[in-house]
Design a protein around this motif. Structure first.
Motif, PDB file in Angstrom:
ATOM      1  N   MET A  61       0.848  -1.198   0.000  1.00 18.00           N
ATOM      2  CA  MET A  61       0.000   0.000   0.000  1.00 18.00           C
ATOM      3  C   MET A  61       0.876   1.237   0.000  1.00 18.00           C
ATOM      4  SD  MET A  61      -1.788   0.558   3.736  1.00 18.00           S
ATOM      5  CE  MET A  61      -0.862   0.232   5.221  1.00 18.00           C
ATOM      6  N   THR A  62       0.356   2.277  -0.507  1.00 12.40           N
ATOM      7  CA  THR A  62       1.145   3.509  -0.667  1.00 12.40           C
ATOM      8  C   THR A  62       1.604   4.069   0.685  1.00 12.40           C
ATOM      9  OG1 THR A  62      -0.245   3.944  -2.584  1.00 12.40           O
ATOM     10  CG2 THR A  62       1.103   5.769  -1.796  1.00 12.40           C
ATOM     11  N   LEU A  63       0.845   3.790   1.728  1.00 14.43           N
ATOM     12  CA  LEU A  63       1.198   4.357   3.034  1.00 14.43           C
ATOM     13  C   LEU A  63       2.398   3.662   3.668  1.00 14.43           C
ATOM     14  CD1 LEU A  63      -2.438   4.703   4.409  1.00 14.43           C
ATOM     15  CD2 LEU A  63      -0.941   6.588   3.734  1.00 14.43           C
ATOM     16  N   PRO A  72       7.155  -5.829   3.259  1.00 11.70           N
ATOM     17  CA  PRO A  72       6.053  -6.677   2.771  1.00 11.70           C
ATOM     18  C   PRO A  72       4.749  -5.920   2.508  1.00 11.70           C
ATOM     19  CG  PRO A  72       6.372  -7.005   5.121  1.00 11.70           C
ATOM     20  CD  PRO A  72       7.504  -6.125   4.662  1.00 11.70           C
ATOM     21  N   THR A  73       4.028  -6.385   1.494  1.00  9.30           N
ATOM     22  CA  THR A  73       2.666  -5.902   1.261  1.00  9.30           C
ATOM     23  C   THR A  73       1.762  -6.603   2.282  1.00  9.30           C
ATOM     24  OG1 THR A  73       2.157  -7.736  -0.240  1.00  9.30           O
ATOM     25  CG2 THR A  73       3.142  -5.767  -1.231  1.00  9.30           C
ATOM     26  N   THR A  74       0.499  -6.208   2.338  1.00  9.55           N
ATOM     27  CA  THR A  74      -0.395  -6.848   3.324  1.00  9.55           C
ATOM     28  C   THR A  74      -0.558  -8.341   3.014  1.00  9.55           C
ATOM     29  OG1 THR A  74      -2.279  -6.042   2.049  1.00  9.55           O
ATOM     30  CG2 THR A  74      -1.703  -4.806   4.022  1.00  9.55           C
ATOM     31  N   HIS A  75      -0.560  -8.710   1.723  1.00 10.04           N
ATOM     32  CA  HIS A  75      -0.618 -10.143   1.388  1.00 10.04           C
ATOM     33  C   HIS A  75       0.647 -10.854   1.880  1.00 10.04           C
ATOM     34  CE1 HIS A  75      -3.762  -8.949  -1.563  1.00 10.04           C
ATOM     35  NE2 HIS A  75      -4.162 -10.211  -1.445  1.00 10.04           N
ATOM     36  N   ILE A  76       1.775 -10.229   1.671  1.00 12.11           N
ATOM     37  CA  ILE A  76       3.051 -10.887   2.019  1.00 12.11           C
ATOM     38  C   ILE A  76       3.241 -10.969   3.545  1.00 12.11           C
ATOM     39  CG2 ILE A  76       5.577 -10.741   1.739  1.00 12.11           C
ATOM     40  CD1 ILE A  76       4.110 -11.720  -0.769  1.00 12.11           C
ATOM     41  N   ILE A  77       2.609 -10.057   4.276  1.00 12.48           N
ATOM     42  CA  ILE A  77       2.671 -10.135   5.755  1.00 12.48           C
ATOM     43  C   ILE A  77       2.138 -11.501   6.231  1.00 12.48           C
ATOM     44  CG2 ILE A  77       1.588  -9.230   7.878  1.00 12.48           C
ATOM     45  CD1 ILE A  77       1.876  -6.418   6.631  1.00 12.48           C
ATOM     46  N   PHE A 131       3.497 -12.658 -11.105  1.00  7.84           N
ATOM     47  CA  PHE A 131       2.552 -11.599 -11.451  1.00  7.84           C
ATOM     48  C   PHE A 131       2.994 -10.180 -11.086  1.00  7.84           C
ATOM     49  CE2 PHE A 131      -0.305 -15.351 -11.386  1.00  7.84           C
ATOM     50  CZ  PHE A 131      -0.758 -15.251 -12.692  1.00  7.84           C
ATOM     51  N   TYR A 132       3.865 -10.022 -10.091  1.00  7.38           N
ATOM     52  CA  TYR A 132       4.289  -8.644  -9.775  1.00  7.38           C
ATOM     53  C   TYR A 132       4.984  -7.995 -10.986  1.00  7.38           C
ATOM     54  CZ  TYR A 132       6.657  -4.651  -7.780  1.00  7.38           C
ATOM     55  OH  TYR A 132       7.127  -3.378  -7.572  1.00  7.38           O
ATOM     56  N   PRO A 133       5.862  -8.739 -11.703  1.00  6.49           N
ATOM     57  CA  PRO A 133       6.476  -8.119 -12.891  1.00  6.49           C
ATOM     58  C   PRO A 133       5.436  -7.682 -13.933  1.00  6.49           C
ATOM     59  CG  PRO A 133       7.655 -10.122 -12.283  1.00  6.49           C
ATOM     60  CD  PRO A 133       6.419 -10.074 -11.433  1.00  6.49           C
ATOM     61  N   TRP A 148      -3.975 -13.519 -10.285  1.00  6.84           N
ATOM     62  CA  TRP A 148      -3.060 -13.434  -9.125  1.00  6.84           C
ATOM     63  C   TRP A 148      -3.854 -13.355  -7.819  1.00  6.84           C
ATOM     64  CZ3 TRP A 148       0.560  -8.579  -8.186  1.00  6.84           C
ATOM     65  CH2 TRP A 148       1.401  -8.843  -7.085  1.00  6.84           C
ATOM     66  N   TRP A 149      -4.765 -12.386  -7.779  1.00  4.25           N
ATOM     67  CA  TRP A 149      -5.535 -12.175  -6.537  1.00  4.25           C
ATOM     68  C   TRP A 149      -6.386 -13.409  -6.218  1.00  4.25           C
ATOM     69  CZ3 TRP A 149      -3.153  -7.796  -7.948  1.00  4.25           C
ATOM     70  CH2 TRP A 149      -3.000  -6.770  -7.016  1.00  4.25           C
ATOM     71  N   ASN A 150      -7.104 -13.928  -7.246  1.00  8.30           N
ATOM     72  CA  ASN A 150      -7.984 -15.075  -6.975  1.00  8.30           C
ATOM     73  C   ASN A 150      -7.194 -16.277  -6.481  1.00  8.30           C
ATOM     74  OD1 ASN A 150     -10.505 -14.012  -7.434  1.00  8.30           O
ATOM     75  ND2 ASN A 150     -10.503 -14.488  -9.613  1.00  8.30           N
ATOM     76  N   ASN A 151      -6.067 -16.551  -7.133  1.00  6.67           N
ATOM     77  CA  ASN A 151      -5.294 -17.731  -6.741  1.00  6.67           C
ATOM     78  C   ASN A 151      -4.699 -17.570  -5.353  1.00  6.67           C
ATOM     79  OD1 ASN A 151      -5.902 -18.960  -9.090  1.00  6.67           O
ATOM     80  ND2 ASN A 151      -3.931 -18.666 -10.071  1.00  6.67           N
ATOM     81  N   SER A 152      -4.228 -16.365  -5.034  1.00  9.46           N
ATOM     82  CA  SER A 152      -3.650 -16.237  -3.690  1.00  9.46           C
ATOM     83  C   SER A 152      -4.742 -16.249  -2.623  1.00  9.46           C
ATOM     84  CB  SER A 152      -2.705 -15.036  -3.555  1.00  9.46           C
ATOM     85  OG  SER A 152      -3.166 -13.955  -4.265  1.00  9.46           O
ATOM     86  N   HIS A 153      -5.904 -15.686  -2.907  1.00  9.31           N
ATOM     87  CA  HIS A 153      -6.984 -15.735  -1.919  1.00  9.31           C
ATOM     88  C   HIS A 153      -7.455 -17.180  -1.704  1.00  9.31           C
ATOM     89  CE1 HIS A 153      -8.128 -11.179  -2.150  1.00  9.31           C
ATOM     90  NE2 HIS A 153      -6.874 -11.395  -1.844  1.00  9.31           N
ATOM     91  N   VAL A 158      -8.702   5.198   2.908  1.00 11.55           N
ATOM     92  CA  VAL A 158      -7.589   4.308   2.554  1.00 11.55           C
ATOM     93  C   VAL A 158      -8.155   3.247   1.609  1.00 11.55           C
ATOM     94  CG1 VAL A 158      -5.821   2.717   3.397  1.00 11.55           C
ATOM     95  CG2 VAL A 158      -6.443   4.713   4.769  1.00 11.55           C
ATOM     96  N   PHE A 159      -7.705   3.323   0.384  1.00 11.51           N
ATOM     97  CA  PHE A 159      -8.273   2.492  -0.676  1.00 11.51           C
ATOM     98  C   PHE A 159      -7.195   1.503  -1.106  1.00 11.51           C
ATOM     99  CE2 PHE A 159     -11.415   3.338  -4.352  1.00 11.51           C
ATOM    100  CZ  PHE A 159     -11.571   1.987  -4.554  1.00 11.51           C
ATOM    101  N   SER A 160      -7.335   0.266  -0.714  1.00  6.52           N
ATOM    102  CA  SER A 160      -6.232  -0.674  -0.943  1.00  6.52           C
ATOM    103  C   SER A 160      -6.693  -1.981  -1.581  1.00  6.52           C
ATOM    104  CB  SER A 160      -5.546  -0.990   0.387  1.00  6.52           C
ATOM    105  OG  SER A 160      -4.630  -2.049   0.219  1.00  6.52           O
ATOM    106  N   ALA A 161      -5.884  -2.428  -2.513  1.00  4.50           N
ATOM    107  CA  ALA A 161      -6.114  -3.742  -3.132  1.00  4.50           C
ATOM    108  C   ALA A 161      -5.469  -4.845  -2.292  1.00  4.50           C
ATOM    109  CB  ALA A 161      -5.555  -3.747  -4.545  1.00  4.50           C
ATOM    110  N   GLY A 162      -4.942  -4.454  -1.148  1.00  4.91           N
ATOM    111  CA  GLY A 162      -4.368  -5.433  -0.219  1.00  4.91           C
ATOM    112  C   GLY A 162      -5.463  -6.079   0.611  1.00  4.91           C
ATOM    113  N   ILE A 163      -5.133  -6.487   1.816  1.00  3.25           N
ATOM    114  CA  ILE A 163      -6.096  -7.164   2.686  1.00  3.25           C
ATOM    115  C   ILE A 163      -6.460  -6.227   3.837  1.00  3.25           C
ATOM    116  CG2 ILE A 163      -6.475  -9.176   4.183  1.00  3.25           C
ATOM    117  CD1 ILE A 163      -4.580 -10.721   2.343  1.00  3.25           C
ATOM    118  N   GLY A 208      -0.844   7.707  -4.576  1.00  2.54           N
ATOM    119  CA  GLY A 208      -0.848   6.349  -5.114  1.00  2.54           C
ATOM    120  C   GLY A 208       0.533   5.923  -5.550  1.00  2.54           C
ATOM    121  N   ASP A 209       0.695   4.614  -5.723  1.00  2.01           N
ATOM    122  CA  ASP A 209       1.986   4.151  -6.234  1.00  2.01           C
ATOM    123  C   ASP A 209       1.826   3.368  -7.534  1.00  2.01           C
ATOM    124  OD1 ASP A 209       0.904   1.825  -5.254  1.00  2.01           O
ATOM    125  OD2 ASP A 209       2.455   1.448  -3.763  1.00  2.01           O
ATOM    126  N   SER A 210       0.609   3.376  -8.058  1.00  7.80           N
ATOM    127  CA  SER A 210       0.354   2.683  -9.318  1.00  7.80           C
ATOM    128  C   SER A 210      -0.526   3.575 -10.180  1.00  7.80           C
ATOM    129  CB  SER A 210      -0.383   1.377  -9.012  1.00  7.80           C
ATOM    130  OG  SER A 210      -1.087   0.931 -10.140  1.00  7.80           O
TER     131      SER A 210
END
Ligand SMILES: Nc1ccn([C@@H]2O[C@H](COP(=O)(O)O)[C@@H](O)[C@H]2O)c(=O)n1
Length: 252
Positions: A1-3, A14-19, A41-43, A62-67, A111-116, A186-188
């Motif tokens: 997340m950008t924060l 780590p991102t929230t997923h990687i945490i 998928f990150y690349p 990416w998101w579906n498979n990791s969830h 706070v708008f995040s595609a993380g968790i 934002g960072d994307s």
């Protein structure tokens, strides 16, 4: 997340997923699979030569498979606290002034995040900045009655569908009413649509944090954001802007 910081002392934060990539929560096999998904998928997410349309199906995969993997692991809600504590997650330098100033000045912070979302909230809580002016839109975990992860709630949010989520989930928010001025961080490039839920915006100042693949992506960031901060791990620029805006407002 950008924060959060992108890196610290040359090591990725780590991102929230990687945490959640913690032996406490996931089996060795799952840790490996999540890592492989990230490496694949990150690349794609940051590829300067692909269009957003081309990236979309890969992001959903990416998101579906990791969830799906996370759900299979039957993650326990009561272990999220420890996973965050044991992670190396760090908010950007100057984060406290940023969060506290907005809270003290009664400015809503979306706070708008595609993380968790659950992990994100825990990160802010442990850093003592999860103030009541914050509203989080994110992917939230759905736990069963015994506190075990059984699904993810609502519409999946990934890097490149924030615009449609903004329209459906943020437009009706009470906090957004009568708030036509937006400071968007934002960072994307996908983050540029996060204010799509603002009705009749008057001013939107966008700040883009360019953390990775800098040379390849600089041109598109400069063409898209009002301000681009290159490998800047601080909230210094947003803090200066906020201080100026809020001081001017107080002087009126
Ligand atoms: N399985 C995943 C999916 C996504 N990510 C990363 O999380 C980032 C979330 O970004 P926000 O700025 O919207 O919070 C996203 O950019 C992906 O790189 C991940 O690590 N694992």
């Amino acid at each position: 997340m950008t924060l959060t910081r992108f890196a610290h002392n040359g090591i990725r934060v780590p991102t929230t997923h990687i945490i959640l990539n913690n032996k406490l929560l996931l089996s060795e096999d799952c840790l490996k699979k999540i890592r492989e998904l990230h490496n694949t998928f990150y690349p794609v997410e940051i590829d300067a030569n692909m269009t957003t349309e081309e990236k979309l199906p890969h992001m959903v995969e990416w998101w579906n498979n990791s969830h799906k993997l996370l759900i299979q692991q039957k993650i326990r809600k009561d272990l999220l606290f420890q996973a965050v504590t044991e992670s190396n997650v760090m908010l950007r330098d100057g984060y406290k002034a940023f969060f506290d100033h907005l809270y003290e000045q009664r400015v809503p912070l979306l706070v708008f995040s595609a993380g968790i979302g659950d992990v994100l909230e825990e990160v802010m809580r442990q850093n003592h900045v999860f103030h009541p002016n914050i509203h989080v839109v994110s992917n939230y975990m759905d736990f069963d009655d015994t506190g075990v992860l059984q699904a993810f709630e609502g519409q999946l949010i990934h890097t490149f569908n924030k615009g449609e989520v903004a329209v459906s989930q943020t437009a009706g928010l009470k906090q957004m009413q009568g708030r036509p001025n937006v400071l968007l961080l934002g960072d994307s490039l996908g983050d540029l649509t996060m204010a799509d839920g603002v009705a009749e915006p008057q001013n939107i100042l966008t700040i883009g944090f360019l953390n990775d693949q800098v040379e390849e992506r600089k041109k598109s960031y400069v063409n898209s954001f009002d301000i681009v901060l290159v490998e800047d791990e601080t909230m210094d620029v947003p803090n200066v802007i906020l201080r100026n805006i809020l001081t001017l407002r107080d002087d009126k």
